[in-house]
Write a protein that holds these residues in place. Structure first.
Motif, PDB file in Angstrom:
ATOM      1  N   ARG A   1       0.832  -1.208   0.000  1.00 19.84           N
ATOM      2  CA  ARG A   1       0.000   0.000   0.000  1.00 19.84           C
ATOM      3  C   ARG A   1       0.865   1.256   0.000  1.00 19.84           C
ATOM      4  O   ARG A   1       0.510   2.269  -0.589  1.00 19.84           O
ATOM      5  CB  ARG A   1      -0.928  -0.011   1.213  1.00 19.84           C
ATOM      6  CG  ARG A   1      -2.029  -1.079   1.137  1.00 19.84           C
ATOM      7  CD  ARG A   1      -3.004  -0.929   2.285  1.00 19.84           C
ATOM      8  NE  ARG A   1      -4.040  -1.943   2.279  1.00 19.84           N
ATOM      9  CZ  ARG A   1      -5.176  -1.876   1.589  1.00 19.84           C
ATOM     10  NH1 ARG A   1      -5.409  -0.813   0.808  1.00 19.84           N
ATOM     11  NH2 ARG A   1      -6.075  -2.837   1.646  1.00 19.84           N
ATOM     12  N   ASP A   2       2.002   1.199   0.689  1.00 22.51           N
ATOM     13  CA  ASP A   2       2.900   2.366   0.754  1.00 22.51           C
ATOM     14  C   ASP A   2       4.044   2.136  -0.224  1.00 22.51           C
ATOM     15  O   ASP A   2       5.141   1.696   0.144  1.00 22.51           O
ATOM     16  CB  ASP A   2       3.421   2.535   2.177  1.00 22.51           C
ATOM     17  CG  ASP A   2       4.260   3.798   2.346  1.00 22.51           C
ATOM     18  OD1 ASP A   2       4.494   4.505   1.330  1.00 22.51           O
ATOM     19  OD2 ASP A   2       4.702   4.065   3.473  1.00 22.51           O
ATOM     20  N   GLN A   3       3.809   2.449  -1.492  1.00 20.70           N
ATOM     21  CA  GLN A   3       4.820   2.210  -2.518  1.00 20.70           C
ATOM     22  C   GLN A   3       6.039   3.119  -2.342  1.00 20.70           C
ATOM     23  O   GLN A   3       7.155   2.760  -2.728  1.00 20.70           O
ATOM     24  CB  GLN A   3       4.211   2.405  -3.907  1.00 20.70           C
ATOM     25  CG  GLN A   3       3.268   1.285  -4.326  1.00 20.70           C
ATOM     26  CD  GLN A   3       4.017  -0.005  -4.620  1.00 20.70           C
ATOM     27  OE1 GLN A   3       5.009  -0.012  -5.340  1.00 20.70           O
ATOM     28  NE2 GLN A   3       3.534  -1.107  -4.041  1.00 20.70           N
ATOM     29  N   ALA A   4       5.841   4.269  -1.733  1.00 18.41           N
ATOM     30  CA  ALA A   4       6.961   5.195  -1.554  1.00 18.41           C
ATOM     31  C   ALA A   4       8.003   4.640  -0.587  1.00 18.41           C
ATOM     32  O   ALA A   4       9.181   4.999  -0.664  1.00 18.41           O
ATOM     33  CB  ALA A   4       6.451   6.537  -1.047  1.00 18.41           C
ATOM     34  N   HIS A   5       7.570   3.771   0.341  1.00 22.51           N
ATOM     35  CA  HIS A   5       8.489   3.198   1.327  1.00 22.51           C
ATOM     36  C   HIS A   5       8.531   1.670   1.214  1.00 22.51           C
ATOM     37  O   HIS A   5       8.820   0.969   2.182  1.00 22.51           O
ATOM     38  CB  HIS A   5       8.074   3.601   2.748  1.00 22.51           C
ATOM     39  CG  HIS A   5       8.064   5.083   2.969  1.00 22.51           C
ATOM     40  ND1 HIS A   5       6.916   5.852   2.792  1.00 22.51           N
ATOM     41  CD2 HIS A   5       9.058   5.947   3.308  1.00 22.51           C
ATOM     42  CE1 HIS A   5       7.207   7.122   3.042  1.00 22.51           C
ATOM     43  NE2 HIS A   5       8.500   7.209   3.366  1.00 22.51           N
ATOM     44  N   ARG A   6       8.290   1.184   0.028  1.00 21.29           N
ATOM     45  CA  ARG A   6       8.236  -0.263  -0.217  1.00 21.29           C
ATOM     46  C   ARG A   6       9.587  -0.912   0.098  1.00 21.29           C
ATOM     47  O   ARG A   6      10.642  -0.393  -0.249  1.00 21.29           O
ATOM     48  CB  ARG A   6       7.870  -0.518  -1.679  1.00 21.29           C
ATOM     49  CG  ARG A   6       7.799  -1.973  -2.094  1.00 21.29           C
ATOM     50  CD  ARG A   6       7.458  -2.054  -3.584  1.00 21.29           C
ATOM     51  NE  ARG A   6       7.474  -3.435  -4.056  1.00 21.29           N
ATOM     52  CZ  ARG A   6       8.576  -4.074  -4.437  1.00 21.29           C
ATOM     53  NH1 ARG A   6       9.752  -3.463  -4.378  1.00 21.29           N
ATOM     54  NH2 ARG A   6       8.509  -5.317  -4.861  1.00 21.29           N
ATOM     55  N   LEU A   7       9.544  -2.098   0.758  1.00 16.86           N
ATOM     56  CA  LEU A   7      10.760  -2.803   1.149  1.00 16.86           C
ATOM     57  C   LEU A   7      11.046  -4.019   0.280  1.00 16.86           C
ATOM     58  O   LEU A   7      12.126  -4.608   0.392  1.00 16.86           O
ATOM     59  CB  LEU A   7      10.660  -3.247   2.614  1.00 16.86           C
ATOM     60  CG  LEU A   7      10.652  -2.113   3.653  1.00 16.86           C
ATOM     61  CD1 LEU A   7      10.396  -2.667   5.043  1.00 16.86           C
ATOM     62  CD2 LEU A   7      11.967  -1.347   3.616  1.00 16.86           C
ATOM     63  N   GLY A   8      10.094  -4.432  -0.560  1.00 16.55           N
ATOM     64  CA  GLY A   8      10.335  -5.591  -1.408  1.00 16.55           C
ATOM     65  C   GLY A   8       9.132  -6.512  -1.476  1.00 16.55           C
ATOM     66  O   GLY A   8       8.009  -6.128  -1.159  1.00 16.55           O
ATOM     67  N   SER A   9       9.383  -7.749  -1.904  1.00 14.34           N
ATOM     68  CA  SER A   9       8.336  -8.772  -2.017  1.00 14.34           C
ATOM     69  C   SER A   9       8.518  -9.807  -0.919  1.00 14.34           C
ATOM     70  O   SER A   9       9.648 -10.194  -0.592  1.00 14.34           O
ATOM     71  CB  SER A   9       8.406  -9.466  -3.383  1.00 14.34           C
ATOM     72  OG  SER A   9       8.025  -8.598  -4.425  1.00 14.34           O
ATOM     73  N   MET A  10       7.402 -10.251  -0.361  1.00 12.41           N
ATOM     74  CA  MET A  10       7.388 -11.284   0.661  1.00 12.41           C
ATOM     75  C   MET A  10       6.542 -12.451   0.173  1.00 12.41           C
ATOM     76  O   MET A  10       5.330 -12.305   0.006  1.00 12.41           O
ATOM     77  CB  MET A  10       6.808 -10.747   1.977  1.00 12.41           C
ATOM     78  CG  MET A  10       6.840 -11.760   3.128  1.00 12.41           C
ATOM     79  SD  MET A  10       5.788 -11.257   4.522  1.00 12.41           S
ATOM     80  CE  MET A  10       6.395  -9.606   4.852  1.00 12.41           C
ATOM     81  N   ALA A  11       7.173 -13.603  -0.082  1.00 11.76           N
ATOM     82  CA  ALA A  11       6.438 -14.803  -0.484  1.00 11.76           C
ATOM     83  C   ALA A  11       5.896 -15.501   0.751  1.00 11.76           C
ATOM     84  O   ALA A  11       6.536 -15.508   1.814  1.00 11.76           O
ATOM     85  CB  ALA A  11       7.340 -15.741  -1.277  1.00 11.76           C
ATOM     86  N   LEU A  12       4.736 -16.105   0.611  1.00 13.09           N
ATOM     87  CA  LEU A  12       4.044 -16.760   1.719  1.00 13.09           C
ATOM     88  C   LEU A  12       3.781 -18.217   1.370  1.00 13.09           C
ATOM     89  O   LEU A  12       3.446 -18.539   0.227  1.00 13.09           O
ATOM     90  CB  LEU A  12       2.709 -16.071   2.008  1.00 13.09           C
ATOM     91  CG  LEU A  12       2.726 -14.539   2.144  1.00 13.09           C
ATOM     92  CD1 LEU A  12       1.293 -14.022   2.278  1.00 13.09           C
ATOM     93  CD2 LEU A  12       3.553 -14.104   3.342  1.00 13.09           C
ATOM     94  N   ASN A  13       3.915 -19.099   2.355  1.00 11.94           N
ATOM     95  CA  ASN A  13       3.540 -20.496   2.152  1.00 11.94           C
ATOM     96  C   ASN A  13       2.892 -21.033   3.418  1.00 11.94           C
ATOM     97  O   ASN A  13       3.446 -20.892   4.509  1.00 11.94           O
ATOM     98  CB  ASN A  13       4.745 -21.358   1.779  1.00 11.94           C
ATOM     99  CG  ASN A  13       4.344 -22.795   1.492  1.00 11.94           C
ATOM    100  OD1 ASN A  13       4.301 -23.622   2.393  1.00 11.94           O
ATOM    101  ND2 ASN A  13       4.038 -23.083   0.240  1.00 11.94           N
ATOM    102  N   PRO A  14       1.711 -21.695   3.288  1.00  8.68           N
ATOM    103  CA  PRO A  14       0.957 -22.133   4.464  1.00  8.68           C
ATOM    104  C   PRO A  14       1.324 -23.506   4.984  1.00  8.68           C
ATOM    105  O   PRO A  14       0.853 -23.905   6.047  1.00  8.68           O
ATOM    106  CB  PRO A  14      -0.481 -22.145   3.944  1.00  8.68           C
ATOM    107  CG  PRO A  14      -0.330 -22.555   2.507  1.00  8.68           C
ATOM    108  CD  PRO A  14       0.951 -21.899   2.041  1.00  8.68           C
ATOM    109  N   GLY A  15       2.133 -24.282   4.230  1.00 15.85           N
ATOM    110  CA  GLY A  15       2.468 -25.627   4.682  1.00 15.85           C
ATOM    111  C   GLY A  15       2.053 -26.685   3.688  1.00 15.85           C
ATOM    112  O   GLY A  15       1.723 -26.406   2.539  1.00 15.85           O
ATOM    113  N   GLY A  16       2.068 -27.920   4.146  1.00 15.03           N
ATOM    114  CA  GLY A  16       1.746 -29.040   3.267  1.00 15.03           C
ATOM    115  C   GLY A  16       2.613 -30.237   3.622  1.00 15.03           C
ATOM    116  O   GLY A  16       2.632 -30.641   4.787  1.00 15.03           O
ATOM    117  N   PRO A  17       3.396 -30.742   2.638  1.00 18.34           N
ATOM    118  CA  PRO A  17       3.441 -30.282   1.241  1.00 18.34           C
ATOM    119  C   PRO A  17       2.115 -30.520   0.548  1.00 18.34           C
ATOM    120  O   PRO A  17       1.342 -31.389   0.949  1.00 18.34           O
ATOM    121  CB  PRO A  17       4.556 -31.130   0.621  1.00 18.34           C
ATOM    122  CG  PRO A  17       4.604 -32.357   1.463  1.00 18.34           C
ATOM    123  CD  PRO A  17       4.245 -31.929   2.844  1.00 18.34           C
ATOM    124  N   GLY A  18       1.853 -29.750  -0.451  1.00 23.19           N
ATOM    125  CA  GLY A  18       0.610 -29.847  -1.186  1.00 23.19           C
ATOM    126  C   GLY A  18      -0.400 -28.777  -0.849  1.00 23.19           C
ATOM    127  O   GLY A  18      -1.478 -28.745  -1.438  1.00 23.19           O
TER     128      GLY A  18
END
Length: 535
Positions: free
Chosen positions: A104-121
């Protein structure tokens, strides 16, 4: 009846967020760089899937619908093309589906955060939406980070295959599993695994955590990021440390909650979990003893433990049948109750007291409320709901990496040993052949220290990811230990939200947080029952 059957028939009041989204234009965006030796990938941004109102109603309660729809309206959906086999990068290509919620705050953006909930699958496609809808405080994750969800290869909208379920033995009689019936289970599972593995070995043999990590790095490069931040839970923690091993220079900040076993085998996995369940049941017995005036199960922890073991043995020897339940009840129900998390201990006390005093012909009221009656229809997702998890990927990823291939005698001896050593909760275990019969070669992975800033979050009392796994993993890969003092799997993001967000914003974090509290009182009524049904 075993623990998994109880969970299947129990009412589940919580539904993991699945997917929807705002249609966007088809757009390929080239990344400026990729890991050494890789072709620069393209992210093909395209229209997000559209879903029915019935599906949307499952994604969030009524009061969260406006927030849900606003988030879905911001969502971007796309795919990245990756090699099926990274040893042959120019061979067959498959696609990995991803989503993005821009900061939401592109002016102070820190990067991308990938998310994973578990599994596998497990599907992480809509995890960016899921974590923000679950609590207002989690909105801070998306303030300065683009949140990235994705379906690992073999799952959901990514390229996948589905093995047909094999034939299963007829339902066994109530009571403990006999050696004869266990052998039938073993033979059926071995045949099913062998048939599955032979159905598409070229694809199934490439369903490994290491390949998912390589796919994730393609996503990083496709997004134009020099480093990727990562939040993983359960198996997602294993994915995190594998990614960090393979790509140490591409890691930014990584928070891993409920850390997975670092040297995987299904026998070790099962043993660790059931020992943790028995350990936590010791806390339950102390709590019930403190509330003996309510439940009458014993005035000391030792008395309560003896009462639970005796009740479990009695129901195993003399299963009860009630006219308003679709199945007989045996000792596995008592074991399952004893293995519950602290938030539902008041309900566990009621269930155990009711089972102790039950005379029939109808089921005790709390037991009936939790298990449901014979006329209750099974809950099925809408036809357009995306896949929440993929069983074929789950089995393939486990068995491709599991060096154990136990014969029946070894599996049966281990099962009996776990029952004997864990008299309160051992009956929650299903007898299993593990990965016996899987025809593809073992591809065990050894994790190593990596780069970036790593936090390993463990819960001293939880069962799915015992705390010692966090300590064992830290001894191998390093990182900062963060302790959530509860027994609830993956609770850090919701219970320690400010600490998690603060770590991603600043790179700093303290030693832990209290987590989900043990109940101080004894709530009653439907709300408590609904809480149990979410387990």
């Amino acid at each position: 009846m075993n623990a998994s059957e109880i969970r299947r028939i129990g009412r589940r009041a919580a539904v993991t967020v699945v997917a929807t989204g705002l249609a966007g234009s088809l757009l390929a965006v080239a990344a400026p760089s990729a890991s050494a030796g890789q072709t620069v990938p393209l992210v093909a941004w395209r229209s997000c899937p559209a879903y029915s109102e019935q599906t949307l109603e499952l994604l969030a309660p009524p009061d969260k619908q406006p927030q849900l729809r606003e988030l879905l309206g911001r969502l971007e959906c796309g795919t990245v093309s990756v090699p099926l086999d990274y040893r042959h990068p120019h061979g067959r290509q498959i696609t990995v589906a991803l989503t993005r919620l821009k900061a939401r705050d592109q002016a102070h953006r820190l990067g991308s955060m990938a998310l994973n909930p578990g599994g596998p699958g497990g599907s992480g496609y809509l995890m960016p939406v899921d974590v923000l809808v679950r609590g207002d405080a989690t909105a801070g994750l998306n303030e300065r980070y683009d949140l990235i969800g994705f379906d690992p290869r073999g799952v959901g909208y990514s390229t996948k295959v589905n093995c047909t379920p094999g034939d299963q033995p007829d339902q066994p009689p109530p009571g403990p599993v006999t050696e004869d019936y266990a052998r039938r289970i073993y033979d059926a599972q071995v045949a099913a695994l062998a048939a599955c593995g032979r159905s598409d070995p070229a694809f199934l043999g490439q369903l490994t955590t290491a390949n998912v990590a390589r796919d994730l790095d393609r996503i990083r490069a496709g997004l134009g990021e020099s480093r990727l931040n990562f939040l993983g839970i359960s198996w997602g923690t294993w994915l995190g440390v594998v990614y960090r091993t393979l790509f140490p220079h591409q890691v930014g900040r990584m928070f891993l909650d409920s850390v997975a076993i670092p040297r995987f085998s299904i026998p070790a996995f099962q043993q660790g979990r059931i020992e943790a369940a028995e350990r936590n049941a010791g806390r339950l017995t102390a709590w019930l003893a403190e509330h003996d005036d309510t439940y009458g199960l014993g005035g000391t922890a030792a008395d309560v433990r003896a009462a639970i073991i005796a009740l479990r043995a009695d129901y195993d020897a003399n299963p009860r049948r009630f006219t308003d339940l679709p199945m007989p009840l045996d000792g596995s129900l008592i074991a399952t109750a004893a293995a519950q998390n602290a938030p539902v201990w008041p309900l566990v006390g009621r269930i155990l007291a009711e089972l102790r005093d039950a005379t029939g012909p109808t089921a005790p009221p709390t037991v009936k409320e939790v298990l449901g009656g014979p006329d209750e229809p099974p809950s099925t997702p809408p036809a357009d709901a995306p896949e929440r998890s993929n069983r074929t990927m789950n089995k393939a990823a486990f068995c491709n990496e599991d060096p154990s291939r136990s014969d029946f005698a070894t599996a049966w001896a281990a099962y009996q040993q776990n029952l004997a050593r864990n008299p309160m909760t051992g009956r929650t275990l299903d007898f299993s052949a593990g990965c016996a019969g899987w025809p593809l070669p073992v591809q065990a992975f050894r994790i190593r220290p990596g780069g970036g800033s790593l936090v390993l979050s463990g819960h001293p009392w939880e069962t799915p990811s015992p705390y010692e796994w966090t300590l064992q993993t830290r001894a191998i890969v390093g990182g900062t230990l963060y302790t959530v003092d509860d027994d609830v799997h993956g609770s850090a993001l919701m219970e320690c939200t400010a600490d998690v967000i603060g770590f991603f914003d600043t790179g700093r974090i303290d030693g832990g947080c209290p987590g989900v509290p043990v109940p101080a009182s004894v709530p009653t009524g439907p709300a408590a029952t609904a809480q149990f049904s979410r387990i």
